[in-house]
Design an enzyme around this catalytic site. Structure first.
Site, PDB file in Angstrom:
ATOM      1  N   HIS A  24       0.851  -1.183   0.000  1.00 27.95           N
ATOM      2  CA  HIS A  24       0.000   0.000   0.000  1.00 27.95           C
ATOM      3  C   HIS A  24       0.890   1.238   0.000  1.00 27.95           C
ATOM      4  O   HIS A  24       2.090   1.148   0.218  1.00 27.95           O
ATOM      5  CB  HIS A  24      -0.911   0.005   1.240  1.00 27.95           C
TER       6      HIS A  24
ATOM      7  N   HIS B 197       6.152   6.271  -2.230  1.00 25.05           N
ATOM      8  CA  HIS B 197       6.734   4.993  -2.632  1.00 25.05           C
ATOM      9  C   HIS B 197       5.896   3.842  -2.087  1.00 25.05           C
ATOM     10  O   HIS B 197       5.103   4.022  -1.159  1.00 25.05           O
ATOM     11  CB  HIS B 197       8.171   4.867  -2.104  1.00 25.05           C
TER      12      HIS B 197
END
Length: 188
Positions: free
Chosen positions: A44, A130
């Protein structure tokens, strides 16, 4: 039992991105480096880690959750490349980078500002968009791993529309973390 709830706010990734990242992990595992790989279903984009908070603080966060996305429209993110933190000489975290960062930064800043009103500390580090793929556990075969990361090219077209954020509870177990969605707020 402490009664505290480990929580974070994140963007869930869809099956297209998940499949692309799973393929990347599969290729990188060939380095035989000692890496604790993130389970594909747990990948996630973290916007804010809240830590271990009391139920009252969780309820306050849920109460203001819709405010976090007000005035922010859905936007696209695209997987761009792979890399490591903090450096190729000392890899500790393997990540996938993203485009669509200006909207992500705006969203992360909104979350920081609103949660500060509830007493959450603002993050000292600048937000870096990221997706964590794994964490290096030892230097064994790291040179090969870093070379494989530099050589690997993600396929074109790995993108998704971000139209909501989710507040998750994270439960640590010997088999790894279990994430339970608690609250969702949609971008409008």
């Amino acid at each position: 039992m402490t009664g505290l709830i480990r929580a974070f706010i994140a963007i869930e990734i869809d099956s297209l991105l998940r499949d692309g990242l799973t393929a990347a992990q599969h290729e990188l595992k060939k380095s035989n480096a000692r890496v604790a790989w993130v389970k594909p279903e747990n990948i996630h984009l973290t916007l804010k880690f809240l830590g271990e908070i009391p139920p009252k603080k969780l309820k306050e966060t849920q109460d203001i959750f819709p405010i976090l996305t007000q005035g922010i429209h859905p936007f696209a993110i695209t997987l761009t490349d792979l890399g490591v933190f903090p450096s190729p000489q000392r890899p500790q975290v393997l990540w996938a980078g993203l485009s669509g960062v200006s909207e992500l930064i705006l969203l992360a800043q909104r979350i920081e500002t609103e949660l500060a009103t509830l007493g959450f500390k603002k993050e000292r580090r600048e937000f870096t968009a990221h997706l964590t793929l794994g964490r290096v556990r030892s230097p064994h075969n790291c040179d090969t791993l870093v070379q494989n990361i530099q050589d690997y090219r993600l396929p074109e077209g790995l993108d998704q529309t971000v139209d909501h954020i989710t507040l998750f509870q994270s439960t640590l177990t010997p088999q790894g973390s279990i994430y339970q969605p608690l609250t969702t707020a949609f971008l409008k």
